[in-house]
Design a protein around this motif. Structure first.
Motif, PDB file in Angstrom:
ATOM      1  N   VAL A  57       0.858  -1.188   0.000  1.00 26.33           N
ATOM      2  CA  VAL A  57       0.000   0.000   0.000  1.00 26.33           C
ATOM      3  C   VAL A  57       0.892   1.235   0.000  1.00 26.33           C
ATOM      4  O   VAL A  57       1.821   1.345   0.809  1.00 26.33           O
ATOM      5  N   THR A  58       0.607   2.170  -0.915  1.00 24.68           N
ATOM      6  CA  THR A  58       1.400   3.394  -0.964  1.00 24.68           C
ATOM      7  C   THR A  58       1.007   4.317   0.183  1.00 24.68           C
ATOM      8  O   THR A  58       0.008   4.089   0.876  1.00 24.68           O
ATOM      9  N   ALA A  59       1.773   5.386   0.357  1.00 27.34           N
ATOM     10  CA  ALA A  59       1.468   6.348   1.419  1.00 27.34           C
ATOM     11  C   ALA A  59       0.097   6.976   1.201  1.00 27.34           C
ATOM     12  O   ALA A  59      -0.720   7.064   2.133  1.00 27.34           O
ATOM     13  N   VAL A  60      -0.158   7.432  -0.027  1.00 29.27           N
ATOM     14  CA  VAL A  60      -1.477   8.009  -0.295  1.00 29.27           C
ATOM     15  C   VAL A  60      -2.539   6.924  -0.236  1.00 29.27           C
ATOM     16  O   VAL A  60      -3.695   7.170   0.132  1.00 29.27           O
ATOM     17  N   GLY A  61      -2.137   5.679  -0.560  1.00 30.78           N
ATOM     18  CA  GLY A  61      -3.078   4.567  -0.469  1.00 30.78           C
ATOM     19  C   GLY A  61      -3.549   4.321   0.949  1.00 30.78           C
ATOM     20  O   GLY A  61      -4.700   3.918   1.169  1.00 30.78           O
ATOM     21  N   GLU A  62      -2.672   4.537   1.935  1.00 32.15           N
ATOM     22  CA  GLU A  62      -3.074   4.377   3.335  1.00 32.15           C
ATOM     23  C   GLU A  62      -4.209   5.323   3.693  1.00 32.15           C
ATOM     24  O   GLU A  62      -5.153   4.957   4.391  1.00 32.15           O
ATOM     25  N   ALA A  63      -4.113   6.569   3.191  1.00 33.19           N
ATOM     26  CA  ALA A  63      -5.179   7.544   3.454  1.00 33.19           C
ATOM     27  C   ALA A  63      -6.468   7.136   2.756  1.00 33.19           C
ATOM     28  O   ALA A  63      -7.571   7.235   3.323  1.00 33.19           O
ATOM     29  N   VAL A  64      -6.336   6.672   1.497  1.00 32.44           N
ATOM     30  CA  VAL A  64      -7.510   6.212   0.756  1.00 32.44           C
ATOM     31  C   VAL A  64      -8.144   5.014   1.461  1.00 32.44           C
ATOM     32  O   VAL A  64      -9.368   4.926   1.595  1.00 32.44           O
ATOM     33  N   LEU A  65      -7.303   4.106   1.940  1.00 33.17           N
ATOM     34  CA  LEU A  65      -7.793   2.907   2.610  1.00 33.17           C
ATOM     35  C   LEU A  65      -8.564   3.256   3.872  1.00 33.17           C
ATOM     36  O   LEU A  65      -9.632   2.693   4.150  1.00 33.17           O
ATOM     37  N   ALA A  66      -8.044   4.198   4.649  1.00 39.07           N
ATOM     38  CA  ALA A  66      -8.725   4.596   5.882  1.00 39.07           C
ATOM     39  C   ALA A  66     -10.097   5.185   5.581  1.00 39.07           C
ATOM     40  O   ALA A  66     -11.089   4.865   6.249  1.00 39.07           O
ATOM     41  N   GLN A  67     -10.153   6.051   4.557  1.00 40.75           N
ATOM     42  CA  GLN A  67     -11.433   6.655   4.196  1.00 40.75           C
ATOM     43  C   GLN A  67     -12.381   5.607   3.625  1.00 40.75           C
ATOM     44  O   GLN A  67     -13.590   5.616   3.917  1.00 40.75           O
ATOM     45  N   THR A  68     -11.843   4.698   2.830  1.00 40.93           N
ATOM     46  CA  THR A  68     -12.667   3.626   2.259  1.00 40.93           C
ATOM     47  C   THR A  68     -13.283   2.775   3.350  1.00 40.93           C
ATOM     48  O   THR A  68     -14.464   2.422   3.302  1.00 40.93           O
ATOM     49  N   GLN A  69     -12.478   2.444   4.367  1.00 41.30           N
ATOM     50  CA  GLN A  69     -12.991   1.630   5.455  1.00 41.30           C
ATOM     51  C   GLN A  69     -14.094   2.353   6.215  1.00 41.30           C
ATOM     52  O   GLN A  69     -15.097   1.738   6.612  1.00 41.30           O
ATOM     53  N   ARG A  70     -13.939   3.672   6.383  1.00 36.70           N
ATOM     54  CA  ARG A  70     -14.995   4.436   7.069  1.00 36.70           C
ATOM     55  C   ARG A  70     -16.293   4.408   6.263  1.00 36.70           C
ATOM     56  O   ARG A  70     -17.386   4.265   6.831  1.00 36.70           O
ATOM     57  N   VAL A  71     -16.170   4.565   4.946  1.00 37.26           N
ATOM     58  CA  VAL A  71     -17.361   4.538   4.084  1.00 37.26           C
ATOM     59  C   VAL A  71     -18.049   3.174   4.172  1.00 37.26           C
ATOM     60  O   VAL A  71     -19.271   3.084   4.325  1.00 37.26           O
ATOM     61  N   LEU A  72     -17.266   2.105   4.090  1.00 32.93           N
ATOM     62  CA  LEU A  72     -17.844   0.762   4.147  1.00 32.93           C
ATOM     63  C   LEU A  72     -18.466   0.469   5.505  1.00 32.93           C
ATOM     64  O   LEU A  72     -19.512  -0.181   5.591  1.00 32.93           O
ATOM     65  N   ASP A  73     -17.837   0.956   6.562  1.00 34.09           N
ATOM     66  CA  ASP A  73     -18.409   0.771   7.900  1.00 34.09           C
ATOM     67  C   ASP A  73     -19.762   1.459   8.003  1.00 34.09           C
ATOM     68  O   ASP A  73     -20.709   0.911   8.588  1.00 34.09           O
ATOM     69  N   GLU A  74     -19.855   2.677   7.442  1.00 32.27           N
ATOM     70  CA  GLU A  74     -21.128   3.392   7.468  1.00 32.27           C
ATOM     71  C   GLU A  74     -22.191   2.644   6.671  1.00 32.27           C
ATOM     72  O   GLU A  74     -23.353   2.554   7.085  1.00 32.27           O
ATOM     73  N   LEU A  75     -21.806   2.112   5.514  1.00 30.40           N
ATOM     74  CA  LEU A  75     -22.754   1.347   4.704  1.00 30.40           C
ATOM     75  C   LEU A  75     -23.214   0.096   5.438  1.00 30.40           C
ATOM     76  O   LEU A  75     -24.396  -0.262   5.401  1.00 30.40           O
ATOM     77  N   ASP A  76     -22.282  -0.566   6.110  1.00 32.00           N
ATOM     78  CA  ASP A  76     -22.651  -1.772   6.862  1.00 32.00           C
ATOM     79  C   ASP A  76     -23.599  -1.433   8.002  1.00 32.00           C
ATOM     80  O   ASP A  76     -24.558  -2.179   8.270  1.00 32.00           O
ATOM     81  N   ARG A  77     -23.357  -0.310   8.665  1.00 26.96           N
ATOM     82  CA  ARG A  77     -24.273   0.104   9.743  1.00 26.96           C
ATOM     83  C   ARG A  77     -25.651   0.431   9.179  1.00 26.96           C
ATOM     84  O   ARG A  77     -26.676   0.127   9.806  1.00 26.96           O
ATOM     85  N   LEU A  78     -25.670   1.070   7.996  1.00 25.49           N
ATOM     86  CA  LEU A  78     -26.954   1.399   7.362  1.00 25.49           C
ATOM     87  C   LEU A  78     -27.714   0.127   7.011  1.00 25.49           C
ATOM     88  O   LEU A  78     -28.917   0.020   7.269  1.00 25.49           O
ATOM     89  N   ARG A  79     -27.000  -0.843   6.431  1.00 24.91           N
ATOM     90  CA  ARG A  79     -27.665  -2.099   6.086  1.00 24.91           C
ATOM     91  C   ARG A  79     -28.181  -2.808   7.333  1.00 24.91           C
ATOM     92  O   ARG A  79     -29.264  -3.388   7.345  1.00 24.91           O
ATOM     93  N   SER A  80     -27.370  -2.779   8.390  1.00 19.81           N
ATOM     94  CA  SER A  80     -27.777  -3.443   9.626  1.00 19.81           C
ATOM     95  C   SER A  80     -29.032  -2.819  10.209  1.00 19.81           C
ATOM     96  O   SER A  80     -29.965  -3.523  10.605  1.00 19.81           O
ATOM     97  N   SER A  81     -29.072  -1.489  10.240  1.00 20.43           N
ATOM     98  CA  SER A  81     -30.249  -0.816  10.788  1.00 20.43           C
ATOM     99  C   SER A  81     -31.470  -1.034   9.911  1.00 20.43           C
ATOM    100  O   SER A  81     -32.591  -1.154  10.405  1.00 20.43           O
ATOM    101  N   THR A  82     -31.246  -1.114   8.586  1.00 17.97           N
ATOM    102  CA  THR A  82     -32.361  -1.362   7.671  1.00 17.97           C
ATOM    103  C   THR A  82     -32.928  -2.757   7.886  1.00 17.97           C
ATOM    104  O   THR A  82     -34.147  -2.951   7.909  1.00 17.97           O
ATOM    105  N   ARG A  83     -32.026  -3.730   8.049  1.00 17.10           N
ATOM    106  CA  ARG A  83     -32.490  -5.093   8.290  1.00 17.10           C
ATOM    107  C   ARG A  83     -33.267  -5.188   9.597  1.00 17.10           C
ATOM    108  O   ARG A  83     -34.275  -5.895   9.692  1.00 17.10           O
ATOM    109  N   GLN A  84     -32.794  -4.487  10.615  1.00 16.96           N
ATOM    110  CA  GLN A  84     -33.486  -4.530  11.898  1.00 16.96           C
ATOM    111  C   GLN A  84     -34.856  -3.890  11.807  1.00 16.96           C
ATOM    112  O   GLN A  84     -35.791  -4.283  12.499  1.00 16.96           O
ATOM    113  N   ALA A  85     -34.971  -2.872  10.943  1.00 17.00           N
ATOM    114  CA  ALA A  85     -36.244  -2.175  10.793  1.00 17.00           C
ATOM    115  C   ALA A  85     -37.258  -2.987   9.994  1.00 17.00           C
ATOM    116  O   ALA A  85     -38.463  -2.769  10.085  1.00 17.00           O
TER     117      ALA A  85
END
Length: 287
Positions: A57-85
């Protein structure tokens, strides 16, 4: 850029190996590599440094990876709350193309007779996500093109239908009853979206290397054939579900379309077991 590509980035950062990463997502290594390269082009940065022996992973890739993981975590939380609803008695059914054809009504009616309070929700599947949507718990039951076993999934083969070529009614071949590989050797074919690499094996020689939008949802194929004049491949049952006056379906040699009802093999809910039992009953009844 799409959610699957973001997940590919995270997987490659974990595995540091294209082959292992592609295997985790059930696609070919070449397809996986193209998706990674495309997301780097979209972002205008190099996320990974590749050598003949390793991936870093490149240096700029580390920053991209961190942001990507945050986006995916938010999507997973959204899916989880939708399933619960969602109501507990809702079963989400994903359908690729014609699914299991007119046998679906028998499967559905059996399940509803056993579980009259169940509500069914529909989602259209694509060649790219017909398996991954189930694995990501976006659907509970999937009606898919069966290409062989898939890790983590229970696939109940329900129906086979002969392969057909789909061609414009204006084609000189349209008056034929059956066509051979020699008849269509020089014709151009629709390009399919890249999903499970075994689908490319099923398509065989009728694989287009031309440009244009790739077909991802099989229920749009007849419209694409009528629009472009290119040929397509489908199952014979499609003639009943997607008929148009300006296209023809002609018998074509080759492997049939096998369709299956798929569920997660760790989903032990009684209603999901009812779908499996109904699919087995309908398959045995018609066999």
């Amino acid at each position: 850029m799409d959610v699957d590509s973001l997940r590919f980035v995270v997987t490659l950062a974990e595995e540091r190996h294209f082959g292992r990463s592609a295997h985790r997502h059930h696609i070919g290594a070449a397809q996986f590599g193209r998706r990674i390269r495309q997301i780097e082009i979209d972002l205008g940065v190099e996320i990974f440094h590749r050598t003949s022996r390793r991936v870093e992973v490149t240096a700029v890739g580390e920053a991209v990876l961190a942001q990507t993981q945050r986006v995916l975590d938010e999507l997973d939380r959204l899916r989880s709350s939708t399933r619960q609803a969602e109501a507990e008695n809702t079963v989400r059914v994903g359908v690729l193309g014609f699914g299991v054809g007119d046998r679906w009504s028998r499967i559905r009616d059996l399940v509803l007779a056993w579980y009259p309070g169940v509500t069914l929700a529909h989602r259209t599947l694509t060649l790219v996500d017909q398996y991954s949507a189930l694995r990501r718990r976006e659907v509970d039951v999937a009606l898919v093109h069966y290409l062989g076993d898939v890790e983590g999934l229970d696939l109940q083969l329900v129906m086979q239908t002969p392969r057909v070529a789909v061609l414009p009614a204006s084609s000189p071949l349209a008056a034929s009853r059956r066509i051979s590989a020699e008849d269509i050797d020089h014709h151009r074919w629709l390009r399919f979206a890249e999903g499970d690499e075994r689908f490319s094996d099923w398509v065989g020689p009728y694989r287009s290397d031309t440009g244009g939008t790739a077909i991802a949802t099989l229920d749009t194929m007849t419209t694409a054939v009528a629009t472009t004049g290119l040929f397509g491949i489908h199952g014979e049952v499609a003639a009943r579900f997607f008929a148009r006056p300006d296209v023809r379906f002609l018998s074509l040699d080759g492997a049939p379309v096998s369709t299956a009802l798929a569920t997660r093999d760790d989903d032990d809910r009684p209603v999901v077991g009812a779908f499996r039992a109904a699919a087995a009953f309908v398959a045995d009844l018609s066999g």
